[in-house]
Design a protein around this motif. Sequence first.
Motif, PDB file in Angstrom:
ATOM      1  N   HIS A 236       0.803  -1.215   0.000  1.00 17.04           N
ATOM      2  CA  HIS A 236       0.000   0.000   0.000  1.00 17.04           C
ATOM      3  C   HIS A 236       0.841   1.271   0.000  1.00 17.04           C
ATOM      4  N   ASP A 237       2.142   1.141   0.303  1.00 14.95           N
ATOM      5  CA  ASP A 237       3.000   2.318   0.262  1.00 14.95           C
ATOM      6  C   ASP A 237       3.492   2.603  -1.152  1.00 14.95           C
ATOM      7  N   GLU A 238       3.257   1.674  -2.089  1.00 18.08           N
ATOM      8  CA  GLU A 238       3.654   1.880  -3.483  1.00 18.08           C
ATOM      9  C   GLU A 238       2.591   2.703  -4.205  1.00 18.08           C
ATOM     10  N   SER A 239       3.026   3.427  -5.257  1.00 17.30           N
ATOM     11  CA  SER A 239       2.078   4.214  -6.041  1.00 17.30           C
ATOM     12  C   SER A 239       1.188   3.282  -6.855  1.00 17.30           C
ATOM     13  N   GLY A 240       0.025   3.778  -7.241  1.00 17.44           N
ATOM     14  CA  GLY A 240      -0.895   2.980  -8.053  1.00 17.44           C
ATOM     15  C   GLY A 240      -2.252   2.875  -7.392  1.00 17.44           C
ATOM     16  N   ILE A 241      -3.241   2.475  -8.219  1.00 19.20           N
ATOM     17  CA  ILE A 241      -4.609   2.362  -7.703  1.00 19.20           C
ATOM     18  C   ILE A 241      -5.209   0.980  -7.963  1.00 19.20           C
ATOM     19  N   GLY A 242      -4.415   0.077  -8.541  1.00 24.03           N
ATOM     20  CA  GLY A 242      -4.887  -1.286  -8.698  1.00 24.03           C
ATOM     21  C   GLY A 242      -5.731  -1.546  -9.932  1.00 24.03           C
ATOM     22  N   ILE A 243      -5.435  -0.864 -11.055  1.00 25.74           N
ATOM     23  CA  ILE A 243      -6.191  -1.171 -12.275  1.00 25.74           C
ATOM     24  C   ILE A 243      -5.268  -1.581 -13.432  1.00 25.74           C
ATOM     25  N   GLY A 244      -3.961  -1.671 -13.174  1.00 22.71           N
ATOM     26  CA  GLY A 244      -3.021  -2.004 -14.245  1.00 22.71           C
ATOM     27  C   GLY A 244      -3.285  -3.361 -14.870  1.00 22.71           C
ATOM     28  N   LEU A 245      -3.412  -4.395 -14.039  1.00 17.10           N
ATOM     29  CA  LEU A 245      -3.655  -5.742 -14.552  1.00 17.10           C
ATOM     30  C   LEU A 245      -5.061  -5.862 -15.126  1.00 17.10           C
ATOM     31  N   TYR A 246      -5.999  -5.121 -14.545  1.00 17.76           N
ATOM     32  CA  TYR A 246      -7.365  -5.109 -15.090  1.00 17.76           C
ATOM     33  C   TYR A 246      -7.355  -4.539 -16.512  1.00 17.76           C
ATOM     34  N   LEU A 247      -6.638  -3.440 -16.713  1.00 14.31           N
ATOM     35  CA  LEU A 247      -6.543  -2.850 -18.046  1.00 14.31           C
ATOM     36  C   LEU A 247      -5.839  -3.801 -19.018  1.00 14.31           C
ATOM     37  N   ALA A 248      -4.791  -4.468 -18.540  1.00 12.84           N
ATOM     38  CA  ALA A 248      -4.080  -5.421 -19.396  1.00 12.84           C
ATOM     39  C   ALA A 248      -5.025  -6.522 -19.868  1.00 12.84           C
ATOM     40  N   ARG A 249      -5.837  -7.032 -18.957  1.00 15.14           N
ATOM     41  CA  ARG A 249      -6.797  -8.085 -19.325  1.00 15.14           C
ATOM     42  C   ARG A 249      -7.804  -7.591 -20.350  1.00 15.14           C
ATOM     43  N   LYS A 250      -8.349  -6.395 -20.134  1.00 10.71           N
ATOM     44  CA  LYS A 250      -9.336  -5.838 -21.064  1.00 10.71           C
ATOM     45  C   LYS A 250      -8.735  -5.614 -22.449  1.00 10.71           C
ATOM     46  N   ILE A 251      -7.510  -5.089 -22.491  1.00 13.54           N
ATOM     47  CA  ILE A 251      -6.848  -4.804 -23.770  1.00 13.54           C
ATOM     48  C   ILE A 251      -6.643  -6.093 -24.565  1.00 13.54           C
TER      49      ILE A 251
ATOM     50  N   GLU B 227      -8.333  -8.950 -24.199  1.00  8.70           N
ATOM     51  CA  GLU B 227      -9.636  -9.505 -24.576  1.00  8.70           C
ATOM     52  C   GLU B 227     -10.194  -8.812 -25.819  1.00  8.70           C
ATOM     53  N   LEU B 228      -9.968  -7.505 -25.932  1.00 10.13           N
ATOM     54  CA  LEU B 228     -10.438  -6.774 -27.103  1.00 10.13           C
ATOM     55  C   LEU B 228      -9.698  -7.185 -28.374  1.00 10.13           C
ATOM     56  N   GLN B 229      -8.574  -7.882 -28.217  1.00 10.88           N
ATOM     57  CA  GLN B 229      -7.817  -8.389 -29.366  1.00 10.88           C
ATOM     58  C   GLN B 229      -7.956  -9.911 -29.493  1.00 10.88           C
ATOM     59  N   ASN B 230      -8.996 -10.455 -28.826  1.00  9.06           N
ATOM     60  CA  ASN B 230      -9.257 -11.905 -28.837  1.00  9.06           C
ATOM     61  C   ASN B 230      -8.112 -12.694 -28.199  1.00  9.06           C
ATOM     62  N   GLY B 231      -7.440 -12.074 -27.245  1.00 10.66           N
ATOM     63  CA  GLY B 231      -6.398 -12.751 -26.506  1.00 10.66           C
ATOM     64  C   GLY B 231      -6.800 -12.901 -25.049  1.00 10.66           C
ATOM     65  N   TYR B 232      -5.840 -13.296 -24.218  1.00  7.80           N
ATOM     66  CA  TYR B 232      -6.130 -13.430 -22.786  1.00  7.80           C
ATOM     67  C   TYR B 232      -4.821 -13.379 -22.000  1.00  7.80           C
ATOM     68  N   ILE B 233      -4.953 -13.332 -20.674  1.00  8.26           N
ATOM     69  CA  ILE B 233      -3.795 -13.264 -19.783  1.00  8.26           C
ATOM     70  C   ILE B 233      -3.986 -14.261 -18.652  1.00  8.26           C
ATOM     71  N   GLU B 234      -2.911 -14.872 -18.207  1.00  7.28           N
ATOM     72  CA  GLU B 234      -2.966 -15.813 -17.086  1.00  7.28           C
ATOM     73  C   GLU B 234      -1.751 -15.588 -16.192  1.00  7.28           C
ATOM     74  N   VAL B 235      -1.835 -16.091 -14.967  1.00  6.02           N
ATOM     75  CA  VAL B 235      -0.722 -15.967 -14.029  1.00  6.02           C
ATOM     76  C   VAL B 235      -0.414 -17.327 -13.435  1.00  6.02           C
ATOM     77  N   ARG B 236       0.887 -17.569 -13.246  1.00  7.38           N
ATOM     78  CA  ARG B 236       1.351 -18.757 -12.538  1.00  7.38           C
ATOM     79  C   ARG B 236       2.309 -18.283 -11.460  1.00  7.38           C
ATOM     80  N   SER B 237       1.995 -18.624 -10.228  1.00  3.09           N
ATOM     81  CA  SER B 237       2.799 -18.071  -9.138  1.00  3.09           C
ATOM     82  C   SER B 237       2.706 -18.950  -7.901  1.00  3.09           C
TER      83      SER B 237
END
Length: 306
Positions: A265-280, A282-292
């Motif tokens: 929470h001390d880092e900058s940002g509002i928590g929409i970066g990965l959400y935007l990446a997913r939307k972008i 999807e609009l190109q008929n692609g997708y994103i996944e995470v392995r961790s």
Amino acid sequence: MDWSVIVAVSAAGAAVAAVWRMYRLNRDVYRFEEKVENALDDIISGKGISEGGEDITDSLWGKCGEKLWRVNRIWTKKEEAGRREKELMKELISDISHQTKTPIANMKLYLEFLQEEELSGKGREFLGYLEGQTEKLDFLLQSMVKMSRLETGMIHIRQQEMKLYETIAGAVGEIVPSAAKKGIELSVDCDEDLMVRHDRKWTEEAVFNVLDNAVKYTESGRSIHVAVKCQEVFAKISVRDTGKGIAPERQAEIFTRFYREPEIHDESGIGIGLYLARKILELQNGYIEVRSQEGEGSEFNLYLPN
């Protein structure tokens, strides 16, 4: 007349009548099926169906046609309301974007003027805080506008056949300063001649958001590796970090709006970066996944149709 003949004639007549009824029933079923199929095609295409149609009787089609017309009317009204709401949202977003640009630009200009003034040590300290808050406000508004434009269809993805390496290089170039500040080593493995149909501007935005997320979660002195592989159906962009990893129960949440890991929470940002990446993607008929796994870093895989 012989009774056997009468019985045979009656049986033959009954058989003919049964065959005739079966023929009419099959014909009516086929006609009903054709009418339903045509009505559904008209609804799907947006043409719609007229009220009642050719038959408003108490027949099966009459009842079904009336119900289909009602459903079509409900959908049409909801679509119209949705379009009106989207137009209003577009106007609101445009107004917010326009109305905030000038005040923020003026704030940055006044901050530059103050940098040239003689200030006390405390004044310099407060000026630094003010600069940081202004940058955060600018970033917040830009991110919100991007998200809203994507969700309301104001931004149109324009895919072209182009080198994916140049897109990756643009995203990596943007993240270099923040990675260098933490002493994080960046490496890229990508065929410079790989051609993929994609929107360069928005794909670069998606890759940058994933890289930015990786830098935030990776400790100083560690590394982030970007690798691109052309698969049978998709081009895969892999971003692997050596950060703290993500708990399994949180991995489904990280692509939602405004989600942030509690530890940063001390880092900058509002928590929409990965959400935007997913939307972008999807609009190109692609997708994103995470392995961790916790303590073993994370690997984000971005897929674009090749």
